[in-house]
Design a protein around this motif. Structure first.
Motif, short mmCIF file in Angstrom:
data_model
loop_
_atom_site.label_atom_id
_atom_site.label_comp_id
_atom_site.label_asym_id
_atom_site.label_seq_id
_atom_site.Cartn_x
_atom_site.Cartn_y
_atom_site.Cartn_z
N LEU A 4 -3.14 -9.55 5.28
CA LEU A 4 -2.58 -8.22 5.00
C LEU A 4 -1.63 -7.80 6.12
N GLY A 5 -1.97 -8.14 7.35
CA GLY A 5 -1.09 -7.85 8.48
C GLY A 5 0.23 -8.60 8.38
N ARG A 6 0.15 -9.85 7.99
CA ARG A 6 1.37 -10.66 7.81
C ARG A 6 2.20 -10.09 6.66
N LEU A 7 1.52 -9.69 5.58
CA LEU A 7 2.21 -9.08 4.44
C LEU A 7 2.91 -7.79 4.87
N ALA A 8 2.25 -6.99 5.71
CA ALA A 8 2.84 -5.74 6.21
C ALA A 8 4.13 -6.03 6.96
N GLU A 9 4.12 -7.05 7.81
CA GLU A 9 5.34 -7.41 8.56
C GLU A 9 6.45 -7.84 7.60
N ASN A 54 -5.58 1.59 7.36
CA ASN A 54 -6.12 1.87 6.02
C ASN A 54 -6.29 3.36 5.78
N ASN A 55 -6.49 4.12 6.83
CA ASN A 55 -6.55 5.57 6.69
C ASN A 55 -6.14 6.20 8.00
N GLN A 56 -5.96 7.51 7.99
CA GLN A 56 -5.51 8.20 9.20
C GLN A 56 -6.66 8.91 9.93
N ALA A 95 7.05 0.63 12.99
CA ALA A 95 6.91 0.73 11.55
C ALA A 95 5.44 0.98 11.24
N GLU A 96 5.16 2.13 10.66
CA GLU A 96 3.79 2.47 10.27
C GLU A 96 3.61 2.04 8.82
N VAL A 97 2.62 1.20 8.59
CA VAL A 97 2.34 0.72 7.24
C VAL A 97 0.98 1.27 6.84
N PHE A 98 0.97 2.03 5.75
CA PHE A 98 -0.26 2.66 5.28
C PHE A 98 -0.80 1.91 4.07
N CYS A 99 -2.08 1.57 4.13
CA CYS A 99 -2.72 0.80 3.06
C CYS A 99 -3.88 1.57 2.46
N GLU A 100 -4.17 1.21 1.23
CA GLU A 100 -5.33 1.76 0.54
C GLU A 100 -5.89 0.66 -0.34
N ASN A 101 -7.17 0.41 -0.24
CA ASN A 101 -7.83 -0.65 -1.01
C ASN A 101 -7.13 -1.99 -0.83
N ASN A 102 -6.79 -2.31 0.42
CA ASN A 102 -6.12 -3.57 0.78
C ASN A 102 -4.78 -3.78 0.09
N LYS A 103 -4.09 -2.69 -0.23
CA LYS A 103 -2.75 -2.77 -0.79
C LYS A 103 -1.85 -1.83 0.01
N ILE A 104 -0.62 -2.27 0.24
CA ILE A 104 0.33 -1.45 0.99
C ILE A 104 0.81 -0.32 0.10
N LYS A 105 0.62 0.91 0.57
CA LYS A 105 1.03 2.10 -0.19
C LYS A 105 2.45 2.54 0.18
N TYR A 106 2.72 2.66 1.47
CA TYR A 106 4.06 3.07 1.89
C TYR A 106 4.29 2.73 3.36
N ILE A 107 5.57 2.78 3.73
CA ILE A 107 6.01 2.49 5.09
C ILE A 107 6.71 3.72 5.64
N LYS A 108 6.38 4.07 6.87
CA LYS A 108 7.08 5.13 7.59
C LYS A 108 7.73 4.46 8.80
N TYR A 109 9.07 4.51 8.85
CA TYR A 109 9.79 3.82 9.91
C TYR A 109 10.27 4.82 10.96
N LEU A 110 9.88 4.58 12.21
CA LEU A 110 10.19 5.49 13.31
C LEU A 110 11.19 4.85 14.25
N GLU A 111 12.44 5.27 14.14
CA GLU A 111 13.48 4.76 15.04
C GLU A 111 13.30 5.37 16.42
N ASN A 112 13.58 4.56 17.45
CA ASN A 112 13.53 5.05 18.82
C ASN A 112 12.17 5.67 19.14
N ALA A 113 11.11 4.98 18.73
CA ALA A 113 9.74 5.50 18.89
C ALA A 113 9.33 5.63 20.34
#
Length: 117
Positions: A4-9, A54-56, A95-113
């Motif tokens: 799942l981590g590799r998939l997120a990348e 998987n959660n916040q 790049a923040e990758v949010f998952c739910e039930n082992n599936k990627i829900k959405y990506i939040k990309y933070l430039e110049n973090a």
């Protein structure tokens, strides 16, 4: 790293390619650490840390890229830049990758973090 981590990348890479970024390197490693993705656009060479959660309940993924991790990424980027000349401005993104039930829900990309100290 788990699948799942590799998939997120890979998902982050696709997300950025759709925004006209080009992949330069994937899982670059040196004696100081590893950089998940190195990508570029017209102005920047981006050193990207991909963080998945998987959660916040324990905070946002970006919060897990603390000062020690930032130092390792910066040191690794300096080694990369010493060996790969570029005219592009370096930038450190998360790049923040949010998952739910082992599936990627959405990506939040933070430039110049974060920045060089």
């Amino acid at each position: 790293m788990n699948s799942l981590g590799r998939l997120a990348e890979m998902q982050v890479c696709e997300y950025l390619e759709k925004r006209r970024y080009k992949l330069i390197d994937f899982n670059y490693s040196c004696r100081f650490g590893e950089i998940d993705l190195i990508m570029k656009n017209r102005k920047f060479i981006c050193f990207i840390e991909v963080k998945m959660r998987n959660n916040q309940s324990f905070g946002s993924p970006k919060e897990f890229v603390g000062p020690q991790k930032q130092k390792k990424i910066i040191a690794s980027a300096e080694i990369y830049l010493a060996n790969h000349k570029t005219d592009l401005q370096p930038r450190f993104d998360v790049a923040e990758v949010f998952c739910e039930n082992n599936k990627i829900k959405y990506i939040k990309y933070l430039e110049n973090a974060f920045q060089l100290y």
